[in-house]
Design an enzyme around this catalytic site. Sequence first.
Site, short mmCIF file in Angstrom:
data_model
loop_
_atom_site.label_atom_id
_atom_site.label_comp_id
_atom_site.label_asym_id
_atom_site.label_seq_id
_atom_site.Cartn_x
_atom_site.Cartn_y
_atom_site.Cartn_z
N LYS A 198 0.84 -1.21 0.00
CA LYS A 198 0.00 0.00 0.00
C LYS A 198 0.87 1.25 0.00
CE LYS A 198 -1.53 2.04 3.87
NZ LYS A 198 -2.19 2.21 5.17
N GLY A 231 -10.94 4.01 7.75
CA GLY A 231 -11.41 2.72 7.22
C GLY A 231 -10.98 2.46 5.78
C1 R5P Z 1 -0.93 3.28 8.89
O1 R5P Z 1 0.16 2.86 8.48
C2 R5P Z 1 -1.72 2.55 9.92
O2 R5P Z 1 -1.11 1.36 10.28
C3 R5P Z 1 -3.13 2.27 9.44
O3 R5P Z 1 -3.07 1.41 8.31
C4 R5P Z 1 -3.83 3.55 9.06
O4 R5P Z 1 -3.74 4.48 10.09
C5 R5P Z 1 -5.28 3.29 8.74
O5 R5P Z 1 -5.87 4.48 8.34
P1 R5P Z 1 -7.24 4.50 7.55
O6 R5P Z 1 -8.19 3.64 8.30
O7 R5P Z 1 -7.62 5.95 7.55
O8 R5P Z 1 -6.98 3.99 6.17
#
Ligand code: R5P
Length: 298
Positions: A198, A231
């Site tokens: 990602k 999310g």
């Molecule tokens: C980022 O590296 C964290 O581990 C989470 O993946 C992130 O904070 C998730 O954010 P969201 O739910 O806004 O995609």
Amino acid sequence: MWRLMEVECVKIVPGPASIELGRKIAHLIDVEVVPLTFKLFPDGESYLRLDGDIKGEEVVVVQTTSPPQDTNLLQLLLLCDAVKELGASEVTAVVPYLAYARQDKRFLQGEAVSVNTVIELIQSVGVDRLLTVNIHKEEVLERFDISAESLSAMPLLAEYFLKRGLAGAFSLAPDRGAVELVKETDAILKGGFGWLKKERDRITGEIKVEVEELEVRGRDVVVFDDIISTGGTIATSVRILKQQGARRVYAACVHPLLIGGAEEKIISSGAEDIVGTDCVPGKRGVVSVAPLIAEALG
Ligand code: R5P
């Protein structure tokens, strides 16, 4: 099964953001809870008063700093400062979700490195020891001058899914940063693990995922992350898993911030359920980290 353990001469102060969790920890280690009078003034300022004697005691303040993080952080500081000033011999701050931990460096020119400021503030009010849970990056702990430890709630989350009949489920990390987390869950669920690649645009927040074939066709999968905020990350992962033929897909995390329409976004992407811990109180915080913290204090 939770068990009582003995801890020497400690009192627990559950802060307004973690009252339930603080009480559970106190119950587990069989120590006194110091009640708190708490109110918010009409202008939003916090009022806190300890209704018990803590002079000469080792005190554990339990206060998470999930949203509203600035208010909860300030309450944590007010409490620790008061406890120290009122004569506690030692103060341990249990901060299950440490706010600002993701801003651990200057990603873009001119940015505040927020977690460094949070660390300085915590140390400035006389905290002797900090305990947190699944801090976003372990390396940040080295920036503390006091003892600082991050506990992992991943085994508790995996055990929860085991109890729900998901032994053998595949553990998926939605990005490389979460690979260490799924290694822990895979040790319990034993269905293998994998990760997605990602990337997030630092300006727009938009995420892009490089899709690779995973061995999930016809299988149950749990996507584990440290934080679910908007999310977007988890919902994208769930969609990819469903497209690749996964059977049931669950979303799990330690810190269910679940901002705005996060829950709806994740469920409508095809997830069966969203499971988090009480590091962030709320209806998705179904797995308690109390035994984990109790053990660390014991
Ligand atoms: C980022 O590296 C964290 O581990 C989470 O993946 C992130 O904070 C998730 O954010 P969201 O739910 O806004 O995609």
